[in-house]
Write a protein that holds these residues in place. Sequence first.
Motif, mmCIF file in Angstrom:
data_model
loop_
_atom_site.group_PDB
_atom_site.id
_atom_site.type_symbol
_atom_site.label_atom_id
_atom_site.label_comp_id
_atom_site.label_asym_id
_atom_site.label_seq_id
_atom_site.Cartn_x
_atom_site.Cartn_y
_atom_site.Cartn_z
ATOM 1 N N MET A 180 1.048 -1.176 -0.062
ATOM 2 C CA MET A 180 0.030 -0.086 0.098
ATOM 3 C C MET A 180 0.977 1.260 0.145
ATOM 4 S SD MET A 180 -3.229 -0.810 2.360
ATOM 5 C CE MET A 180 -4.541 -1.357 1.618
ATOM 6 N N ASP A 181 0.794 2.032 -0.893
ATOM 7 C CA ASP A 181 1.345 3.551 -1.185
ATOM 8 C C ASP A 181 0.657 4.455 -0.667
ATOM 9 O OD1 ASP A 181 3.339 5.118 -1.669
ATOM 10 O OD2 ASP A 181 3.157 4.795 -4.026
ATOM 11 N N GLU A 182 1.126 4.997 0.534
ATOM 12 C CA GLU A 182 0.405 6.123 0.903
ATOM 13 C C GLU A 182 -1.125 6.121 1.085
ATOM 14 O OE1 GLU A 182 2.335 9.215 1.982
ATOM 15 O OE2 GLU A 182 4.397 8.778 1.374
ATOM 16 N N PRO A 183 -1.517 5.232 1.707
ATOM 17 C CA PRO A 183 -3.103 4.808 1.510
ATOM 18 C C PRO A 183 -3.758 6.010 2.152
ATOM 19 C CG PRO A 183 -2.004 3.361 3.111
ATOM 20 C CD PRO A 183 -0.877 3.979 2.540
ATOM 21 N N THR A 184 -3.419 6.535 3.064
ATOM 22 C CA THR A 184 -4.323 7.571 3.698
ATOM 23 C C THR A 184 -3.934 8.807 3.594
ATOM 24 O OG1 THR A 184 -2.593 7.707 5.616
ATOM 25 C CG2 THR A 184 -4.319 6.113 5.966
ATOM 26 N N SER A 185 -3.123 9.204 2.521
ATOM 27 C CA SER A 185 -2.852 10.499 2.214
ATOM 28 C C SER A 185 -4.254 11.272 1.676
ATOM 29 C CB SER A 185 -1.986 10.868 1.154
ATOM 30 O OG SER A 185 -2.227 10.093 -0.168
ATOM 31 N N VAL A 186 -5.410 10.634 1.115
ATOM 32 C CA VAL A 186 -6.567 11.200 0.743
ATOM 33 C C VAL A 186 -7.698 11.190 1.420
ATOM 34 C CG1 VAL A 186 -5.763 11.252 -1.624
ATOM 35 C CG2 VAL A 186 -6.696 9.023 -0.802
ATOM 36 N N LEU A 187 -7.573 10.497 2.783
ATOM 37 C CA LEU A 187 -8.538 10.083 3.525
ATOM 38 C C LEU A 187 -8.907 11.004 4.762
ATOM 39 C CD1 LEU A 187 -8.150 6.132 3.691
ATOM 40 C CD2 LEU A 187 -9.340 7.436 1.916
ATOM 41 N N THR A 188 -10.110 11.281 5.244
ATOM 42 C CA THR A 188 -10.486 11.865 6.137
ATOM 43 C C THR A 188 -9.787 11.027 7.499
ATOM 44 O OG1 THR A 188 -12.595 10.722 6.669
ATOM 45 C CG2 THR A 188 -12.486 12.738 5.443
ATOM 46 N N PRO A 189 -9.767 11.432 8.751
ATOM 47 C CA PRO A 189 -9.334 10.735 9.766
ATOM 48 C C PRO A 189 -10.375 9.360 10.118
ATOM 49 C CG PRO A 189 -9.002 12.842 10.278
ATOM 50 C CD PRO A 189 -9.677 13.070 9.196
ATOM 51 N N GLN A 190 -11.655 9.637 9.729
ATOM 52 C CA GLN A 190 -12.589 8.562 9.870
ATOM 53 C C GLN A 190 -12.385 7.722 8.818
ATOM 54 O OE1 GLN A 190 -13.299 11.950 10.438
ATOM 55 N NE2 GLN A 190 -14.009 11.720 12.531
ATOM 56 N N GLU A 191 -12.181 7.956 7.876
ATOM 57 C CA GLU A 191 -12.088 6.872 6.712
ATOM 58 C C GLU A 191 -10.735 6.158 6.880
ATOM 59 O OE1 GLU A 191 -14.104 8.807 2.639
ATOM 60 O OE2 GLU A 191 -12.201 9.596 3.304
ATOM 61 N N ALA A 192 -9.579 6.833 7.584
ATOM 62 C CA ALA A 192 -8.537 6.268 7.673
ATOM 63 C C ALA A 192 -8.542 5.078 8.892
ATOM 64 C CB ALA A 192 -7.500 7.133 8.032
ATOM 65 N N ASN A 193 -9.440 5.357 9.853
ATOM 66 C CA ASN A 193 -9.765 4.543 10.841
ATOM 67 C C ASN A 193 -10.310 3.165 10.168
ATOM 68 O OD1 ASN A 193 -8.502 5.285 13.204
ATOM 69 N ND2 ASN A 193 -10.263 6.724 13.613
ATOM 70 N N ASP A 194 -11.291 3.550 9.480
ATOM 71 C CA ASP A 194 -11.909 2.546 8.993
ATOM 72 C C ASP A 194 -11.041 1.495 8.001
ATOM 73 O OD1 ASP A 194 -14.239 3.226 9.770
ATOM 74 O OD2 ASP A 194 -15.075 4.087 7.930
ATOM 75 N N LEU A 195 -9.979 2.259 7.364
ATOM 76 C CA LEU A 195 -9.087 1.353 6.671
ATOM 77 C C LEU A 195 -8.084 0.618 7.556
ATOM 78 C CD1 LEU A 195 -7.343 0.881 3.952
ATOM 79 C CD2 LEU A 195 -5.878 2.762 4.697
ATOM 80 N N PHE A 196 -7.774 1.160 8.834
ATOM 81 C CA PHE A 196 -6.964 0.411 9.719
ATOM 82 C C PHE A 196 -7.721 -0.832 10.202
ATOM 83 C CE2 PHE A 196 -4.975 4.808 10.957
ATOM 84 C CZ PHE A 196 -4.523 4.881 9.795
ATOM 85 N N SER A 197 -8.937 -0.735 10.356
ATOM 86 C CA SER A 197 -9.674 -2.030 10.683
ATOM 87 C C SER A 197 -9.561 -2.854 9.828
ATOM 88 C CB SER A 197 -11.225 -1.496 11.086
ATOM 89 O OG SER A 197 -11.511 -0.411 11.949
ATOM 90 N N THR A 198 -9.672 -2.539 8.524
ATOM 91 C CA THR A 198 -9.779 -3.644 7.427
ATOM 92 C C THR A 198 -8.398 -4.333 7.498
ATOM 93 O OG1 THR A 198 -11.049 -2.214 5.999
ATOM 94 C CG2 THR A 198 -9.800 -3.884 4.791
ATOM 95 N N LEU A 199 -7.263 -3.421 7.713
ATOM 96 C CA LEU A 199 -6.007 -3.975 7.858
ATOM 97 C C LEU A 199 -5.857 -4.914 8.901
ATOM 98 C CD1 LEU A 199 -3.702 -1.019 6.961
ATOM 99 C CD2 LEU A 199 -4.405 -2.926 5.411
ATOM 100 N N ASP A 200 -6.315 -4.816 9.956
ATOM 101 C CA ASP A 200 -6.323 -5.546 11.301
ATOM 102 C C ASP A 200 -6.919 -7.084 10.741
ATOM 103 O OD1 ASP A 200 -5.166 -3.959 12.943
ATOM 104 O OD2 ASP A 200 -7.091 -2.884 13.721
#
Lengths: 527, 366
Positions: A180-200
């Motif tokens: 994953m190349d800089e996946p959160t650079s375009v996300l809101t903090p909430q969207e980033a948190n959702d992404l982290f859950s997916t990664l988990d």
Amino acid sequence: MSGAVEQVRAGEREARVRPDAAPLLEAVGITKIFGALKANDGIDLAIRPGEIHALLGENGAGKSTLVKILYGALQPTAGEIRWNGEPVRIASPAAARRLGIGMVFQHFSLFDALTVAENIALAVPPRESRAALAAEIETVSAEYGLPLNPRSIVADLSVGERQRVEIVRCLLQKPRLIIMDEPTSVLTPQEANDLFSTLDVLVAGGVSVLYISHRLEEVKQICHHATILRHGKVVGECDPQKETAARLASLMVGADIRALSGEHRSLPDAPVRLAVTDLSLPPPHPFAVALDHVGLELRAGEILGIAGVAGNGQDELFGAISGERRSERSDAVTIDGRPCGTRGITARRRLGAAFVPEERLGHGAVPRMRLSENVVLTRHATDGTLRRSGVIDRLSSRGIVDRVTKLFDVRKGTPDPEATALSGGNLQKFVVGREIDRKPGILVVCQPTWGVDAGAAAVIRQALIDLARSGSAILVISQDLDEILELSDRIAVISKGRLSEPRPTAELTREEIGLMMGGVGEGGHAH
Amino acid sequence: MRIELVRRAEHSRLMVWASPLLAVAITLVIAVGIFAAMGADPLEALYIFFVEPLTAGWSLQELVVKAIPITLIAIGLSLCYMSNTWNIGAEGQFTAGAILGSLFPIVFPGWTGPLVLPAMLLFGILGGMLYAAIPALLKIRFGANEILTSLMLVYVAQLLLDWIVRGPWRNPDGYGFPESRVFDASAQMPLLVDGGRMHIGLVFVFVAVLVVWFTMGRTLTGFQIRVLGQAPRAGAFAGFSQNRMVLFTFLVSGGLAGLAGIMEVAGPIGQLRPSISPGYGFTAIIVAFLGRLHPVGILIAGFVLALTYLGGEAAQVALGMSDKVMRVFQGLLLFLVLACDTLIYYRVRLVRPVADPLGGAVHGRG
């Protein structure tokens, strides 16, 4: 499995333990030489199954080169890649996918006019039917907590949703390792948190993730292990949870980054230098955003930050304030009390304003022109010395280049190269320095440190603070919330072309801003 | 084996100059093939086409006579093309300039003296500018594509010329031939050499070369042209107006084409006829690109293309070849210049297929 997602989301993340297993992918002594440049120099990297492995480094440290080698887009000059202990040769991205390596790129490659399912169908081996594929998409998206409707048109999706499409597309190929190349650079903090859950959920299932990011806080939060690159070499490996962000940053740049001097200030009595009043503009093209009754007041000595997710009207607001797009009403924009809403960018520069757009190449600078010519680009009307009766004074423009070079430590191969020959960070220092050198009364700057390494970012931010302390007014439009919080005295949020009431930084929490960025809570307001 | 183009970090200064030479060389190689296919001795044909016109005094003068209009038009067009504006209709502006400039010697043949020629040249320039303003204004006002409008206006101008020399401006003493009256001596371009055809238009060419060279290299106007051509968004950011630039470059290029037109009828031709140009306005497009859009390059390229006209005529006489062969060479040359220009920003790399351990042979990607 959505239960698992909820569980992870609900609980605080516990301390992560790096799985103790033989590496899934091992890179040994990877070296890549481009002409005279050693982009990668004997890099060793071991990714274990089920871990999130951070790859840290400044721009130009060799991260992209290494990732391209692992994904088969480049061939190493020397070194070996081992997959489950077996030496392999990854000849192409297709070969990487067959091995089980998937990649989610920073910039999405989706067709706006097609549906989610159609976009995915283009990239994966054919299924029995469209319906079968749609069902598969729904299963995968539910399993990993990536809510997605296969029948939605991509053009209607938010940036976060588009990223989900990319991730689902990648997951359908059943990868063992996802890059994953800089996946959160375009996300809101909430969207980033959702992404982290997916990664988990992913790593719980034994998938490994190679996570490339500039954002040290999130690396500390989610990664098991980090490998740090500098100048093409591995300079350290660590458990990011046990290091401070400052320590990680100093490993990346090889020196302690000086802390910024200056604290958030409140200046209610200072004179208003830039005022935008009830500014509405229709979208300039079908994919743009309309500005909706935007208003703000920018006072002498203050830095006002405008936060927001990309594509919510930042470009349009910048264009309306700079005068690249004129308003119908003269009093929509006033500079030091003088109305200039109907006047162009040159007139506004003459009133003391300076502008730095988001795009360095093609907007802020002409790529194939020399720096001395790019100085003339924005200063031809305000610097009397730059031209005499229509003839450009090259000595004077070279003098400005030298001044900016010295002040901002712009690194370049020749005294006066073409803009495109500079690295992103150095060009950004030049583009910002070119305007600050004018000592403008008002500076409007968009994404001041986008894609710039930590050292250059610190130089630029300090220069902005110093300029504000000297009495200028600065408007910073940025998608980087850390930057906004660090620089701004007051913060407003732009969402769908509407601007919130600016509030003192000290009163705001990251979560509040995040919700406003997502268009929740305090909406736009009219004057 | 596969050929790949790899982007260069900075543009190649060598290729800026080598590319047109390479294009000329490849054109000559193809010319040999074409001559051979037509049954001529390629070497003899090459000699007749490209060398013989340079061996006699009169034909050298003729070379200059042909180079004057081509070069003058091309210099104007280079400003358009550098600013990313596409004036393809110089042939029409050439014709419009010729018509309006001929107003005095045809409608007021009684007026003679030293002021006639300057007035004609001014009106020639004015005619070209007015005619070029049409596609410029259509683009600014309605967004009409200037390539199409300027090109189509060429045929309008040519038909206007055809009608005017057959109708209102026909020579009353010309036995009904479709020609205007012959211009008075004071309405003709002074010659540079007695008894030749080379006229003072050459001076205008040199003046245009110097003025454009200085403008492009040193002035803010030239800077605007280059910025708007290379990066329109950066141009808007600099406060330069794209619309004003469209009008400006169309007026300049139209004016120079109009000047070339009136100099042609007041010079070598001496009167208005239904056809006054063997396609100078189109050939000038080739000259502009072959000359790198640089005034000095254009001056050189203008003479190269003038040579193809002379060579074409010579081959017609000596070898019985169609004059269309000359057109083929001109087209090839433009095509090859544009193709070779790729090498300024890209270099060629050969890629060998690499074996993929998991699948068949695939190509390495870069």
